[in-house]
Design a protein around this motif. Sequence first.
Motif, PDB file in Angstrom:
ATOM      1  N   ARG A   1       0.857  -1.188   0.000  1.00 39.24           N
ATOM      2  CA  ARG A   1       0.000   0.000   0.000  1.00 39.24           C
ATOM      3  C   ARG A   1       0.892   1.237   0.000  1.00 39.24           C
ATOM      4  O   ARG A   1       1.802   1.353   0.811  1.00 39.24           O
ATOM      5  N   VAL A   2       0.650   2.143  -0.930  1.00 36.48           N
ATOM      6  CA  VAL A   2       1.410   3.389  -0.988  1.00 36.48           C
ATOM      7  C   VAL A   2       0.435   4.553  -1.070  1.00 36.48           C
ATOM      8  O   VAL A   2      -0.698   4.405  -1.537  1.00 36.48           O
ATOM      9  N   ALA A   3       0.886   5.720  -0.614  1.00 35.21           N
ATOM     10  CA  ALA A   3       0.010   6.888  -0.521  1.00 35.21           C
ATOM     11  C   ALA A   3       0.409   7.953  -1.534  1.00 35.21           C
ATOM     12  O   ALA A   3       1.586   8.313  -1.639  1.00 35.21           O
ATOM     13  N   ILE A   4      -0.571   8.463  -2.246  1.00 36.27           N
ATOM     14  CA  ILE A   4      -0.339   9.547  -3.198  1.00 36.27           C
ATOM     15  C   ILE A   4       0.299  10.742  -2.495  1.00 36.27           C
ATOM     16  O   ILE A   4       1.177  11.410  -3.053  1.00 36.27           O
ATOM     17  N   ALA A   5      -0.111  11.000  -1.262  1.00 34.44           N
ATOM     18  CA  ALA A   5       0.367  12.170  -0.536  1.00 34.44           C
ATOM     19  C   ALA A   5       1.857  12.129  -0.238  1.00 34.44           C
ATOM     20  O   ALA A   5       2.454  13.154   0.101  1.00 34.44           O
ATOM     21  N   ASP A   6       2.492  10.964  -0.379  1.00 33.10           N
ATOM     22  CA  ASP A   6       3.918  10.847  -0.083  1.00 33.10           C
ATOM     23  C   ASP A   6       4.799  11.288  -1.247  1.00 33.10           C
ATOM     24  O   ASP A   6       6.034  11.260  -1.125  1.00 33.10           O
ATOM     25  N   TYR A   7       4.201  11.688  -2.358  1.00 30.84           N
ATOM     26  CA  TYR A   7       4.965  12.032  -3.559  1.00 30.84           C
ATOM     27  C   TYR A   7       4.549  13.398  -4.070  1.00 30.84           C
ATOM     28  O   TYR A   7       3.430  13.849  -3.839  1.00 30.84           O
ATOM     29  N   GLY A   8       5.457  14.046  -4.808  1.00 27.60           N
ATOM     30  CA  GLY A   8       5.081  15.294  -5.462  1.00 27.60           C
ATOM     31  C   GLY A   8       3.976  15.056  -6.469  1.00 27.60           C
ATOM     32  O   GLY A   8       2.993  15.779  -6.522  1.00 27.60           O
ATOM     33  N   ARG A   9       4.143  14.040  -7.308  1.00 29.87           N
ATOM     34  CA  ARG A   9       3.067  13.454  -8.109  1.00 29.87           C
ATOM     35  C   ARG A   9       3.484  12.022  -8.429  1.00 29.87           C
ATOM     36  O   ARG A   9       4.487  11.786  -9.084  1.00 29.87           O
ATOM     37  N   MET A  10       2.668  11.094  -7.953  1.00 28.39           N
ATOM     38  CA  MET A  10       2.945   9.684  -8.167  1.00 28.39           C
ATOM     39  C   MET A  10       2.542   9.261  -9.568  1.00 28.39           C
ATOM     40  O   MET A  10       1.455   9.590 -10.050  1.00 28.39           O
ATOM     41  N   GLY A  11       3.437   8.517 -10.205  1.00 29.56           N
ATOM     42  CA  GLY A  11       3.110   7.847 -11.459  1.00 29.56           C
ATOM     43  C   GLY A  11       3.406   6.365 -11.321  1.00 29.56           C
ATOM     44  O   GLY A  11       4.283   5.970 -10.550  1.00 29.56           O
ATOM     45  N   LEU A  12       2.669   5.555 -12.042  1.00 29.96           N
ATOM     46  CA  LEU A  12       2.889   4.108 -12.037  1.00 29.96           C
ATOM     47  C   LEU A  12       3.272   3.649 -13.433  1.00 29.96           C
ATOM     48  O   LEU A  12       2.631   4.027 -14.417  1.00 29.96           O
ATOM     49  N   GLU A  13       4.310   2.818 -13.497  1.00 29.58           N
ATOM     50  CA  GLU A  13       4.731   2.213 -14.751  1.00 29.58           C
ATOM     51  C   GLU A  13       4.714   0.699 -14.593  1.00 29.58           C
ATOM     52  O   GLU A  13       4.802   0.183 -13.470  1.00 29.58           O
ATOM     53  N   PHE A  14       4.641  -0.016 -15.708  1.00 32.02           N
ATOM     54  CA  PHE A  14       4.251  -1.429 -15.695  1.00 32.02           C
ATOM     55  C   PHE A  14       5.306  -2.222 -16.460  1.00 32.02           C
ATOM     56  O   PHE A  14       5.418  -2.100 -17.685  1.00 32.02           O
ATOM     57  N   GLU A  15       6.055  -3.047 -15.739  1.00 33.17           N
ATOM     58  CA  GLU A  15       7.336  -3.500 -16.257  1.00 33.17           C
ATOM     59  C   GLU A  15       7.605  -4.983 -16.021  1.00 33.17           C
ATOM     60  O   GLU A  15       6.966  -5.639 -15.194  1.00 33.17           O
ATOM     61  N   ILE A  16       8.600  -5.467 -16.740  1.00 35.73           N
ATOM     62  CA  ILE A  16       9.218  -6.760 -16.468  1.00 35.73           C
ATOM     63  C   ILE A  16      10.510  -6.487 -15.715  1.00 35.73           C
ATOM     64  O   ILE A  16      11.386  -5.773 -16.216  1.00 35.73           O
TER      65      ILE A  16
END
Length: 263
Positions: A91-106
């Motif tokens: 679980r991670v919080a959006i508020a912990d980042y300047g702006r959170m982005g998610l990337e999808f990887e191997i």
Amino acid sequence: MMDRGGLAARLIGDHDRKEKFRPFAAANGITSLDDAYDVQEHYVSLLKPRCGAAVGYKIGLTSQRMQVMCGIDQPIAGVVLADRLHHSGARVAIADYGRMGLEFEIAVRMGSDLPSGGPAWTPESIAAHVAGVCAAFEIIDDRAADYAELDVLSLVADNSWNGGVVLSEFRSSWPALDAVSGVVSRNGSELDRGHGRDVLGHPFASLAWLANALAAKGQSLRAGEIVMTGSLVTTRFPTEGETYRFELAGVGAVELDVTAAAA
């Protein structure tokens, strides 16, 4: 003249205050990728006391879609730190980042140290040194950057925006990774999909690129290190509490619970 230490300290402060990312390379004497990676090294050294030792690398901008999104035509690398490594179900919080982005990887885990002094690495030659692969998220923190004015030197200096990784279980055998499909879901609904071949033709091509870039600096990949090979699809930016899943056919799936505010 470039002040590497001063720029690294400034990056620490900018992240702590969650200040908007603005290009800073040209105004601070960063004129080459070597300069940018030098600042990155200083910045990472300041992060280690709070985020732990280096456990591997992220490679970014390895797909055409991501290069178009960022207006940059080459891969880049950053360092992954121990306290930023999470496992599926985190679980991670959006508020912990300047702006959170998610990337999808191997992601890959190295099974042996890479010997130095040999010929350039290829996807085929580096494969024997890979112990496992898994589905993974990279968490980036772009601090609400304006992608229209993004420059690669500032991005690299800022540790290529790595904010963490989330890993599924590693598999010691895997299908042909160029053909593997990856499906991104949010709250149970499919958002996007891509294939392993979207990462420079094969994720191990990305890995070979990193190995060769490190070798040029007298460094090498080591057994046990984790390498994020690049996103199959474009970045997603959560704005509220959501659950994400990324499933790689024949490899496994990774899940992440995003909350709006820190617990």
